[in-house]
Scaffold this active site. Structure first.
Site, PDB file in Angstrom:
ATOM      1  CG  HIS A 155       7.343 -19.151  11.654  1.00  0.00           C
ATOM      2  ND1 HIS A 155       6.753 -17.903  11.611  1.00  0.00           N
ATOM      3  CD2 HIS A 155       6.586 -19.947  10.864  1.00  0.00           C
ATOM      4  CE1 HIS A 155       5.681 -17.955  10.832  1.00  0.00           C
ATOM      5  NE2 HIS A 155       5.562 -19.184  10.361  1.00  0.00           N
ATOM      6  CE  LYS A 175       3.411 -14.342   6.389  1.00  0.00           C
ATOM      7  NZ  LYS A 175       4.165 -15.301   7.197  1.00  0.00           N
ATOM      8  NE  ARG A 179      -1.460  -9.249  11.413  1.00  0.00           N
ATOM      9  CZ  ARG A 179      -1.710  -8.232  12.222  1.00  0.00           C
ATOM     10  NH1 ARG A 179      -1.002  -8.069  13.302  1.00  0.00           N
ATOM     11  NH2 ARG A 179      -2.663  -7.388  11.958  1.00  0.00           N
ATOM     12  CG  ASN A 180       6.936 -13.897   9.324  1.00  0.00           C
ATOM     13  OD1 ASN A 180       6.244 -14.837   8.930  1.00  0.00           O
ATOM     14  ND2 ASN A 180       8.180 -14.059   9.731  1.00  0.00           N
ATOM     15  CB  THR A 181       5.395 -14.388  14.765  1.00  0.00           C
ATOM     16  OG1 THR A 181       4.300 -13.472  14.819  1.00  0.00           O
ATOM     17  CG2 THR A 181       5.944 -14.586  16.163  1.00  0.00           C
ATOM     18  CG  HIS A 238       0.602 -23.497  10.693  1.00  0.00           C
ATOM     19  ND1 HIS A 238       0.657 -22.572   9.684  1.00  0.00           N
ATOM     20  CD2 HIS A 238      -0.447 -23.146  11.477  1.00  0.00           C
ATOM     21  CE1 HIS A 238      -0.323 -21.689   9.862  1.00  0.00           C
ATOM     22  NE2 HIS A 238      -0.996 -22.019  10.945  1.00  0.00           N
TER      23      HIS A 238
END
Ligand SMILES: *[C@@H]1O[C@H](CO)[C@@H](O)[C@H](O)[C@H]1NC(C)=O
Ligand SMILES: *[C@@H]1O[C@H](CO)[C@@H](O)[C@H](O)[C@H]1NC(C)=O
Ligand SMILES: *[C@@H]1O[C@H](CO)[C@@H](O)[C@H](O)[C@H]1NC(C)=O
Ligand SMILES: *[C@@H]1O[C@H](CO)[C@@H](O)[C@H](O)[C@H]1NC(C)=O
Length: 144
Positions: free
Chosen positions: A36, A63, A65-67, A138
């Protein structure tokens, strides 16, 4: 003598730094950082970031989506402060200011070997969960 004192001092600084860093080498914190945090958005965008950082889903597939947050670990760690607590007696914290995020979404063009993403840059307040040592573990709104 002066040099020796200096090098002893440096050794001490180094060992203190290493000691302080130890809890950060914890799995979830490293994982958070890898998934992240970016310091600058590279030219190759999502595709390169996700490939280089080996970000996969739990089944080792692309994956969905990932931010990424464009910031530093220290700045994000500072969000883990009671002033930013979202609920009482909970480990969720909201950034007081908007942050620049790069949101990566798996492209519909399917390919078994490479994961292709569409990236969007936006500004928003992020919510993170922090552990008992007030270290981020997280990203709560990762899926938006
Ligand atoms: C991302 O962060 C870097 C380093 O802090 C900064 O130079 C850059 O302008 C930021 N990019 C965006 C899109 O905010
Ligand atoms: C937390 O809030 C208190 C009371 O509003 C304020 O005095 C203090 O400076 C804040 N601390 C941080 C780190 O923002
Ligand atoms: C964050 O940015 C949004 C628009 O992108 C704006 O509506 C909102 O007021 C901003 N929030 C803060 C805390 O600056
Ligand atoms: C990503 O962008 C490509 C080309 O701009 C487009 O064809 C595709 O539908 C987009 N995929 C997603 C998931 O938005």
């Amino acid at each position: 003598i002066k040099m020796m004192k200096l090098s002893i001092f440096l050794l001490w600084v180094l060992s203190v730094t290493v000691n302080c860093k130890d809890p950060q080498l914890d799995g979830p914190i490293d994982n958070f950082q890898n998934q992240h945090i970016i310091e600058g958005i590279p030219e190759g965008g999502c595709d390169d970031l996700i490939r280089i950082r080996k970000i996969k889903d739990n089944n080792n597939k692309c994956k969905i989506r990932n931010t990424f947050i464009n910031s530093t670990f220290e700045k994000i760690k500072d969000i883990c402060h009671k002033n930013n607590s979202v609920y009482d007696n909970d480990n969720l914290y909201k950034s007081p200011a908007n942050m620049t995020i790069l949101h990566c979404k798996l492209s519909s063009e399917k390919n078994e070997n490479t994961c292709k993403y569409n990236g969007t840059v936006t500004e928003k307040q992020i919510e993170i969960a922090c552990n008992n040592d007030l270290q981020p573990v997280h990203l709560a709104n990762n899926s938006e």
